[in-house]
Design a protein around this motif. Structure first.
Motif, PDB file in Angstrom:
ATOM      1  N   SER A  11     -34.404 -10.107  21.638  1.00  0.00           N
ATOM      2  CA  SER A  11     -33.667  -9.505  20.544  1.00  0.00           C
ATOM      3  C   SER A  11     -33.764  -8.706  21.387  1.00  0.00           C
ATOM      4  O   SER A  11     -34.400  -7.548  22.045  1.00  0.00           O
ATOM      5  N   GLY A  15     -28.777  -7.923  19.628  1.00  0.00           N
ATOM      6  CA  GLY A  15     -28.633  -9.691  19.516  1.00  0.00           C
ATOM      7  C   GLY A  15     -29.328  -9.564  20.669  1.00  0.00           C
ATOM      8  O   GLY A  15     -30.266  -9.610  21.845  1.00  0.00           O
ATOM      9  N   ASN A  16     -28.867 -11.365  21.045  1.00  0.00           N
ATOM     10  CA  ASN A  16     -29.752 -11.561  22.411  1.00  0.00           C
ATOM     11  C   ASN A  16     -28.742 -11.064  23.257  1.00  0.00           C
ATOM     12  O   ASN A  16     -27.853 -10.882  24.100  1.00  0.00           O
ATOM     13  N   SER A 156     -25.821  -9.861  10.772  1.00  0.00           N
ATOM     14  CA  SER A 156     -26.510 -10.544  11.332  1.00  0.00           C
ATOM     15  C   SER A 156     -27.241 -10.445  13.615  1.00  0.00           C
ATOM     16  O   SER A 156     -25.819 -10.383  13.593  1.00  0.00           O
ATOM     17  N   ASN A 158     -28.519 -11.277  15.880  1.00  0.00           N
ATOM     18  CA  ASN A 158     -28.930 -11.872  16.422  1.00  0.00           C
ATOM     19  C   ASN A 158     -27.629 -12.811  16.354  1.00  0.00           C
ATOM     20  O   ASN A 158     -28.055 -13.873  17.172  1.00  0.00           O
TER      21      ASN A 158
END
Length: 239
Positions: A11, A15-16, A156, A158
């Protein structure tokens, strides 16, 4: 085709993080939103091959910060899952640090992505014969665009994947070409992308070179001759 998560996803602020297949295992240098290059992209000249959307949709995937979480319009491939996107920059030279993608996730998700720089002749007839600067594997992470049609915003972090690029290979970039070669599910024939963000350094280039013209010293005789000629003309047309 099975979903193979070949990368570790940690995280972060956006994000990733997706790591390329560098065998030296050097940890990537983090980037920040202040290094975003989206405002330096010549969106009027961005183009795509095998895109199902209207041409005007393409520029909208390079989102401004206030539209970061919008998932529409979603860029979709047309005849099959492959897609070529050509991204020219404004009058400048770029050193690319990373590529951040927000894709469809569970379905229509890009897998193998090849990156090329400064090649304006790429098309589907020759792309397989060209050597990419870097090849990355995008994980099956994202947000589906088949949610409620009224839900255009999904907040979001993520769902974003940052691919760290080999910086020494992406210097002097004036155009980046992204080629989505395949997707995870072979039974599908379309890839989908919600947003693209590029990060790095931008150096503006001068549009016109500065040219200094040195005038040779005047010859007094030339001026005398010119004056005499003008005087003669005045006499000829004055009568």
């Amino acid at each position: 085709m099975s979903c193979e998560h070949e990368h570790h996803h940690g995280s972060g602020s956006h994000g990733n993080h997706n790591h390329d297949h560098d065998h030296d295992h050097v940890a990537p240098i983090p980037t920040s939103s202040s290094q975003s290059l989206n405002s330096k992209i010549d969106t009027f000249k961005v183009s795509a091959l095998n895109m199902a959307n209207q041409p005007d949709d393409l520029a909208k995937i390079f989102k401004t910060p206030d539209k970061k979480y919008e998932i529409r319009p979603t860029i979709k491939s047309d005849c099959d899952e492959q897609l070529i996107i050509n991204i020219p920059f404004l009058n400048g030279s770029v050193k690319l640090y990373s590529l951040i993608l927000r894709t469809n996730g569970s379905s229509y998700c890009p897998k193998t992505i090849r990156l090329f720089k400064n090649d304006k002749m790429i098309d589907f007839d020759n792309i397989e014969s060209k050597k990419p600067v870097q090849t990355i594997t995008h994980p099956q992470v994202g947000v589906a665009d088949d949610v409620d049609e009224s839900e255009d915003i999904v907040e979001s972090d993520n769902d974003f994947v940052e691919h760290f690029l080999q910086r020494h290979k992406f210097t002097g970039v004036q155009q980046l070409t992204i080629f989505i070669a395949d997707i995870y599910d072979e039974s599908e024939d379309q890839c989908r992308i919600h947003s693209i963000e590029l990060r790095g350094e931008f150096t503006e280039l001068n549009k016109d070179p500065v040219i200094t013209i040195y005038e040779s010293a005047a010859n007094p005789a030339d001026h005398k001759n010119l004056t005499a000629a003008e005087h003669q003309n005045n006499i000829q047309f004055g009568g």
